[in-house]
Design an enzyme around this catalytic site. Structure first.
Site, PDB file in Angstrom:
ATOM      1  N   TYR A  20      11.165  -2.198 -29.257  1.00  0.00           N
ATOM      2  CA  TYR A  20      10.529  -2.737 -28.058  1.00  0.00           C
ATOM      3  C   TYR A  20       9.003  -2.730 -28.225  1.00  0.00           C
ATOM      4  O   TYR A  20       8.341  -3.728 -27.950  1.00  0.00           O
ATOM      5  CB  TYR A  20      10.954  -1.918 -26.830  1.00  0.00           C
ATOM      6  CG  TYR A  20      10.280  -2.346 -25.557  1.00  0.00           C
ATOM      7  CD1 TYR A  20      10.643  -3.531 -24.925  1.00  0.00           C
ATOM      8  CD2 TYR A  20       9.282  -1.573 -24.984  1.00  0.00           C
ATOM      9  CE1 TYR A  20      10.023  -3.923 -23.750  1.00  0.00           C
ATOM     10  CE2 TYR A  20       8.659  -1.954 -23.815  1.00  0.00           C
ATOM     11  CZ  TYR A  20       9.028  -3.135 -23.202  1.00  0.00           C
ATOM     12  OH  TYR A  20       8.405  -3.526 -22.046  1.00  0.00           O
ATOM     13  N   GLU A  42      10.995  -3.610 -14.050  1.00  0.00           N
ATOM     14  CA  GLU A  42       9.917  -2.652 -13.757  1.00  0.00           C
ATOM     15  C   GLU A  42      10.170  -1.982 -12.412  1.00  0.00           C
ATOM     16  O   GLU A  42       9.895  -0.791 -12.240  1.00  0.00           O
ATOM     17  CB  GLU A  42       8.548  -3.339 -13.772  1.00  0.00           C
ATOM     18  CG  GLU A  42       8.103  -3.849 -15.131  1.00  0.00           C
ATOM     19  CD  GLU A  42       7.742  -2.786 -16.148  1.00  0.00           C
ATOM     20  OE1 GLU A  42       7.759  -1.587 -15.818  1.00  0.00           O
ATOM     21  OE2 GLU A  42       7.456  -3.157 -17.305  1.00  0.00           O
ATOM     22  N   TRP A  50      11.021   4.358 -19.027  1.00  0.00           N
ATOM     23  CA  TRP A  50      11.328   2.992 -19.436  1.00  0.00           C
ATOM     24  C   TRP A  50      12.507   2.948 -20.395  1.00  0.00           C
ATOM     25  O   TRP A  50      13.305   2.019 -20.373  1.00  0.00           O
ATOM     26  CB  TRP A  50      10.096   2.313 -20.051  1.00  0.00           C
ATOM     27  CG  TRP A  50      10.401   0.903 -20.455  1.00  0.00           C
ATOM     28  CD1 TRP A  50      10.460   0.411 -21.720  1.00  0.00           C
ATOM     29  CD2 TRP A  50      10.726  -0.196 -19.602  1.00  0.00           C
ATOM     30  NE1 TRP A  50      10.800  -0.926 -21.698  1.00  0.00           N
ATOM     31  CE2 TRP A  50      10.968  -1.321 -20.396  1.00  0.00           C
ATOM     32  CE3 TRP A  50      10.848  -0.328 -18.212  1.00  0.00           C
ATOM     33  CZ2 TRP A  50      11.313  -2.561 -19.887  1.00  0.00           C
ATOM     34  CZ3 TRP A  50      11.187  -1.574 -17.691  1.00  0.00           C
ATOM     35  CH2 TRP A  50      11.422  -2.665 -18.533  1.00  0.00           C
TER      36      TRP A  50
END
Length: 192
Positions: A20, A42, A50
């Site tokens: 990522y 988000e 995350w």
């Protein structure tokens, strides 16, 4: 790039997190649907790490119809009840309902103006942004993320607070917060 280049410290050792970092985070992202997906994820991330969202992203994409705006806007209360039983995603009713409401807000925003969400989000990209030397130099909130949050809320969006919107700005490439010494920062300097 070497086999194990220097990365931002948050990328750690998890292979998916590193992928990522290397292939998505900080790359300019455009389009109403991709930005709606990013805003949605988000929002789900708020209060969580995350990596939790990243690992569940395939299920989010499956259950939220690839984040196709019209399909998400059409999710019914019965669908919400089913989503609340699916352990593959974050089962937070407020966040699920906000995602559906946000899809409806995108519909209204873009009904006569396709690309309006993209233009709105990118209108808050800072003109100048200094590269952080360390992770400690990265802010959680900026004037731009606060203004973006306010603008989205004015259009009916939820779970778009200033901190969440700064995370969006980082992940969608509105700002480049790869720290000095990270191979992505070095690559950007060469391309500048």
């Amino acid at each position: 790039m070497t086999d194990d280049p220097e990365r931002c410290g948050w990328a750690g050792t998890d292979p998916e997190y590193r992928r990522y970092h290397d292939e998505e985070w900080g790359f300019p992202l455009h389009g109403d649907r991709p930005l709606f997906e990013k805003i949605s994820l988000e929002g789900f991330q708020a209060g969580l790490s995350w990596i939790t969202i990243l690992r569940r992203r395939p299920a989010f994409r499956e259950l939220f119809h690839g984040f196709e705006i019209d399909a998400v806007a059409a999710i019914t209360p019965d669908d919400v009840d089913r989503l609340m039983t699916d352990t593959r995603i974050i089962r937070n009713r407020a966040k699920i309902e906000a995602t559906i409401g946000n899809a409806r807000a995108v519909q209204q925003l873009t009904a006569h103006d396709p690309g309006a969400l993209d233009r709105l989000v990118w209108s808050f990209a800072p003109v100048a942004h200094a590269r952080p030397a360390t992770l400690a130099d990265i802010p959680a909130v900026t004037a731009e993320s606060t203004a973006l949050s306010k603008a989205l809320r004015a259009h009916g969006f939820r779970f778009v607070g200033p901190t969440t919107m700064y995370a969006l700005m980082q992940s969608a490439g509105l700002v480049d917060d790869h720290v000095a010494g990270c191979w992505r920062a070095a690559e950007a300097a060469v391309g500048a």
